[in-house]
Design a protein around this motif. Structure first.
Motif, PDB file in Angstrom:
ATOM      1  N   ASP A 262       0.509  -1.373   0.521  1.00 39.66           N
ATOM      2  CA  ASP A 262       0.169   0.234   0.213  1.00 39.66           C
ATOM      3  C   ASP A 262       1.039   1.259   0.197  1.00 39.66           C
ATOM      4  O   ASP A 262       0.569   2.619   0.367  1.00 39.66           O
ATOM      5  CB  ASP A 262      -0.997  -0.114   1.218  1.00 39.66           C
ATOM      6  CG  ASP A 262      -2.566   0.739   1.397  1.00 39.66           C
ATOM      7  OD1 ASP A 262      -2.506   1.254  -0.264  1.00 39.66           O
ATOM      8  OD2 ASP A 262      -2.975   0.902   1.959  1.00 39.66           O
TER       9      ASP A 262
ATOM     10  N   SER B  34       1.765   3.251  -2.750  1.00 40.22           N
ATOM     11  CA  SER B  34       1.251   3.801  -3.978  1.00 40.22           C
ATOM     12  C   SER B  34       2.761   4.766  -4.073  1.00 40.22           C
ATOM     13  O   SER B  34       2.122   4.758  -5.853  1.00 40.22           O
ATOM     14  CB  SER B  34      -0.532   3.908  -4.023  1.00 40.22           C
ATOM     15  OG  SER B  34      -0.235   5.537  -3.028  1.00 40.22           O
ATOM     16  N   GLU B  35       3.117   5.463  -3.508  1.00 36.17           N
ATOM     17  CA  GLU B  35       4.025   6.499  -3.962  1.00 36.17           C
ATOM     18  C   GLU B  35       5.227   5.888  -4.550  1.00 36.17           C
ATOM     19  O   GLU B  35       6.463   7.107  -5.055  1.00 36.17           O
ATOM     20  CB  GLU B  35       4.293   7.536  -3.502  1.00 36.17           C
ATOM     21  CG  GLU B  35       3.601   8.912  -2.489  1.00 36.17           C
ATOM     22  CD  GLU B  35       2.622   9.066  -3.739  1.00 36.17           C
ATOM     23  OE1 GLU B  35       3.534  10.401  -4.575  1.00 36.17           O
ATOM     24  OE2 GLU B  35       1.338   9.829  -3.284  1.00 36.17           O
TER      25      GLU B  35
ATOM     26  N   TYR C  34      -0.447  -3.416  -3.734  1.00 36.96           N
ATOM     27  CA  TYR C  34      -1.618  -2.823  -3.789  1.00 36.96           C
ATOM     28  C   TYR C  34      -0.847  -1.216  -3.965  1.00 36.96           C
ATOM     29  O   TYR C  34      -0.462  -0.090  -3.700  1.00 36.96           O
ATOM     30  CB  TYR C  34      -2.119  -2.240  -2.882  1.00 36.96           C
ATOM     31  CG  TYR C  34      -3.726  -2.874  -2.433  1.00 36.96           C
ATOM     32  CD1 TYR C  34      -4.679  -2.299  -3.278  1.00 36.96           C
ATOM     33  CD2 TYR C  34      -2.875  -4.054  -1.953  1.00 36.96           C
ATOM     34  CE1 TYR C  34      -5.491  -3.193  -2.855  1.00 36.96           C
ATOM     35  CE2 TYR C  34      -4.334  -4.675  -1.262  1.00 36.96           C
ATOM     36  CZ  TYR C  34      -4.909  -4.756  -1.713  1.00 36.96           C
ATOM     37  OH  TYR C  34      -6.579  -5.266  -1.875  1.00 36.96           O
ATOM     38  N   CYS C  35       0.937  -1.328  -4.428  1.00 39.33           N
ATOM     39  CA  CYS C  35       1.162  -0.458  -5.816  1.00 39.33           C
ATOM     40  C   CYS C  35       1.050  -0.611  -6.168  1.00 39.33           C
ATOM     41  O   CYS C  35       1.794  -0.734  -7.810  1.00 39.33           O
ATOM     42  CB  CYS C  35       2.974  -0.659  -5.376  1.00 39.33           C
ATOM     43  SG  CYS C  35       3.690  -1.110  -2.760  1.00 39.33           S
ATOM     44  N   GLU C  36       0.062   0.575  -6.627  1.00 39.48           N
ATOM     45  CA  GLU C  36      -0.376   0.626  -8.021  1.00 39.48           C
ATOM     46  C   GLU C  36       0.318   1.747  -9.533  1.00 39.48           C
ATOM     47  O   GLU C  36      -0.320   0.826 -10.668  1.00 39.48           O
ATOM     48  CB  GLU C  36      -1.369   1.579  -8.099  1.00 39.48           C
ATOM     49  CG  GLU C  36      -2.617   1.058  -7.110  1.00 39.48           C
ATOM     50  CD  GLU C  36      -4.643   1.342  -6.905  1.00 39.48           C
ATOM     51  OE1 GLU C  36      -4.131   2.872  -7.558  1.00 39.48           O
ATOM     52  OE2 GLU C  36      -4.791   1.391  -6.125  1.00 39.48           O
ATOM     53  N   ASN C  37       1.876   1.892  -9.175  1.00 38.74           N
ATOM     54  CA  ASN C  37       2.349   2.264 -10.078  1.00 38.74           C
ATOM     55  C   ASN C  37       3.255   1.119 -10.633  1.00 38.74           C
ATOM     56  O   ASN C  37       4.378   1.474 -11.079  1.00 38.74           O
ATOM     57  CB  ASN C  37       3.213   3.093  -9.598  1.00 38.74           C
ATOM     58  CG  ASN C  37       1.820   4.345  -9.647  1.00 38.74           C
ATOM     59  OD1 ASN C  37       0.892   5.460 -10.224  1.00 38.74           O
ATOM     60  ND2 ASN C  37       2.603   5.274  -8.312  1.00 38.74           N
TER      61      ASN C  37
ATOM     62  N   THR D  15      -1.827  -4.781  -9.061  1.00 37.98           N
ATOM     63  CA  THR D  15      -0.639  -4.373  -9.704  1.00 37.98           C
ATOM     64  C   THR D  15      -0.613  -4.013 -10.386  1.00 37.98           C
ATOM     65  O   THR D  15      -1.599  -4.576 -11.658  1.00 37.98           O
ATOM     66  CB  THR D  15       0.717  -4.664  -8.913  1.00 37.98           C
ATOM     67  OG1 THR D  15       0.939  -6.298  -9.238  1.00 37.98           O
ATOM     68  CG2 THR D  15       1.225  -4.673  -7.742  1.00 37.98           C
TER      69      THR D  15
END
Length: 678
Positions: free
Chosen positions: A460, A462-463, A489-492, A516
């Motif tokens: 989590d 996200s940055e 949940y590290c969407e980048n 991801t």
């Protein structure tokens, strides 16, 4: 006639009374009268009908002694009674040595046809034992009738248990579990003594059976074995919360080294304090979620537990960080401190105490929302440390931390986390889940200075970007030792960041990548990495093990072709140079729930070395998925493609049920499929 023959037989073998011609006539006459009286008495006994029903077995003892009684069983003829050619019996034991039975007056011997004809013995099976005298005499070896073999008397069994040393018996009982020991104690008093021997109860773990035995029995066990218990685990044991039973625990247990009272929420505060005071050898203490724990409890721990090495006070809502400060300062050997969701970590006094001791190897502060950057910096650097001009780093001793958990400490930012760089060289586990404000800058220096890092959890965040993983983590000193990585949940994060990590981190055992942007390329690279590091075997029955666990559900770029790639690599059987080899490591997947059942069935068959069935399942599932995709396309042949999709779906369902439901259900599904197609 039978009685006559028996009488004559008795008379024929009676011992002769020697006669003396030189004796006076009166003495001879008196002896003859006595002899005749004896023979008449014997005749009356042999002809008496009252003896026919008297029970007595055949005599097997020698009836002749100093005071002899005649036994009918000893009247069987032997070689000593064989008549000679002159018509008289051979002189033997019954002869006087100077005469024969034929010359004895008063005896009428019946003629016997044949020299070897035996005399008829009298049957005495029903004769009573009281009919004979108190003593019998033994016959010589040449006339003794062989004694019949009787049933051997049972031998006395050797009592191995009583002869066994106590140490061996204690060792035998040591293989029983606590519940089995309680059952065995009911066998006997001796078993009860051994079952509650203190050597068997040095480790008392009631978490496995406390719900299956009465509370009184549990209290009795603790009372009996308490002085010997060193490792006590009452996790979730609600029966012991009663005041009297808790008092039994405090009174009996005086030598505890490891104690776990996790979940005993109703434990009395005074009872807990007495237990801590009476056990000054405590090294590991688990008080998780106990409402009786307060700052006073921590003060008592700091005063009476100088040997304490591990303390867990997580989720104790009636205490704060002041109690942690007292324990840290009062227990110089403390290495493991777990204080999840404890309030008051915004205090600099607590941070200075942790920095001053520098003994903690594991520090868990997950859920401590009030932990700020300045306080955490004080824990690592201290207050106003000296700064190195060249490196711009504080000149302080490196921390001994090996595992640090700062999950869900929402106030921590890059300014607070990056102070760990170059000051935790022994760090092996770092958990920063939920610290949503962290970026690549906070982690770059930490990854570059922790060569022993094996567990990294960045869920989590996200940055984070792909550059951190491809340029720093994949090239870090810890890349070859990294075993667990979580970037859920590290969407980048996508292929650009994780492909180099999968390729270089060859010791990975689990990777969480759900939610991801990764695609099938990451799965193919993971399968290739596992197969390159694992040795193959030529033994057909050697079962493989799970070498890597991947979590890839809710990843939009993952398709069934990537899942099939992993399944195909798992069940690959190679034929090279005339030799067949099989995999020793496979990949366990957690993917989209619609495909998870097929993946689980496939991995079960692979782990059972049924590679043929696994390959068949993978092939039919691929046919089904391909037919479904074709059925979704519009244009000419739409109905035909839909029919092919239904057929492939039924075949795939039958293949899955073959490993679960059996062939009967498989045939039923096939018939249903034919009806549906028609």
């Amino acid at each position: 006639m039978a009685s006559v023959v028996a009488d004559v037989s008795i008379e024929a073998i009676s011992p002769p009374i020697p006669t003396n011609e030189h004796m006076p006539p009166s003495e001879n006459a008196s002896k003859d009268k006595l002899r005749q009286r004896l023979l008449r008495g014997i005749q009356r006994m042999s002809s008496s009908p009252s003896l026919s029903h008297v029970g007595r077995s055949r005599s097997s003892s020698a009836p002749y002694g100093t005071r002899t009684n005649l036994s009918c069983a000893s009247l069987a003829p032997t070689a000593s009674f064989a008549p000679t050619s002159s018509g008289s019996l051979t002189p033997g034991y019954f002869s006087s040595g100077h005469g024969s039975l034929a010359s004895t007056p008063g005896l009428d011997i019946l003629p016997i046809d044949g020299a070897e004809a035996p005399l008829a013995p009298r049957k005495t099976a029903n004769m009573s034992a009281t009919a004979l005298g108190p003593t019998t005499s033994c016959l010589p070896a040449d006339v003794t009738v062989p004694r019949p073999k009787s049933r051997a008397s049972p031998k006395c069994l050797y009592d191995y248990w009583s002869a066994m040393p106590n140490e061996v018996r204690i060792m035998i009982f040591s293989h029983l579990k606590p519940k089995e020991l309680v059952r065995a104690s009911r066998v006997s008093k001796e078993f009860h003594k051994f079952c509650f021997d203190g050597q068997l109860w040095t480790c008392f773990d009631a978490s496995e059976f406390y719900s299956e035995i009465p509370a009184e029995s549990l209290s009795n066990i603790i009372a009996a074995a308490g002085p010997f218990i060193k490792n006590l685990n009452l996790r979730g044991c609600l029966q012991i919360e009663h005041y009297q039973r808790a008092e039994v625990l405090v009174t009996a247990c005086k030598n505890l080294v490891n104690a776990s009272l996790e979940g005993c929420r109703n434990f009395q505060r005074s009872t807990l304090h007495d237990l801590i005071r009476s056990n000054n050898k405590l090294a590991n203490l688990n008080l998780t979620s106990m409402s009786a724990v307060t700052n006073s409890t921590c003060k008592i721990i700091s005063q009476h537990c100088p040997q304490l090495e591990s303390l867990n006070v997580s989720w104790c809502k009636y205490m704060d960080a002041k109690g942690i400060k007292m324990v840290v300062l009062g227990c110089p050997k403390l290495k493991d401190l777990r204080a999840s969701e404890i309030r008051g970590f915004d205090s600099f006094e607590v941070a200075k105490a942790i920095f001053k001791t520098n003994n903690l190897q594991r520090l868990i502060l997950s859920g401590c929302d009030d932990l700020t950057d300045d306080v955490f910096k004080t824990m690592i650097h201290g207050l106003q440390p000296e700064i190195d001009i060249l490196t711009d780093r504080p000149i302080v001793p490196p921390r001994k931390l090996r595992h640090l958990d700062l999950s869900r400490c929402s106030q921590l930012t890059d300014r607070g986390i990056k102070v760990l760089g170059h000051l935790v060289p022994d760090l092996e586990g770092l958990q920063l889940n939920g610290c949503i404000e962290l970026t690549d800058t906070a982690l770059e220096s930490i990854i570059a200075s922790t060569p022993r890092l094996t567990h990294l959890e960045l869920e989590d965040l996200s940055e984070l970007t792909n550059d951190f993983f491809s340029k720093h983590l994949a090239k870090a000193p810890c890349a070859a030792k990294l075993q667990h990585l979580s970037v859920s949940y590290c969407e980048n994060i996508g292929n650009a960041g994780l492909l180099p990590v999968i390729n270089n981190c060859v010791s990975l055992q689990s990777v969480d990548m759900d939610n991801t942007r990764i695609s099938d390329l990451v799965l193919a690279e993971a399968a290739a990495m596992v197969l390159s590091r694992a040795t193959r075997t030529s033994v057909r029955g050697q079962r493989p093990r799970v070498g890597l666990k991947l979590v890839v559900y809710d990843c939009n770029n993952i398709t069934w072709t990537g899942i099939r790639e992993v399944l195909s690599w798992n069940a690959e059987v190679r034929h090279a140079s005339g030799q067949v080899t099989y995999p020793t490591e496979v990949i366990a997947l957690k993917c989209y729930f619609g495909w998870q059942q097929t993946v689980e069935q496939h991995i079960q068959r692979v782990l059972k070395c049924d590679f043929v069935a696994a390959a068949r399942l993978e092939r039919k599932w691929a046919d089904y998925m391909q037919a479904v995709e074709e059925a979704g396309a519009r244009g000419a042949g739409y109905r035909r493609r839909r029919r092919r999709a239904r057929e492939a779906q039924l075949l795939h369902a039958n293949e899955e049920e073959e490993g679960v439901g059996g062939l009967g259900r498989r045939r039923a599904r096939t018939m249903a499929a034919s009806c549906a197609i028609m």
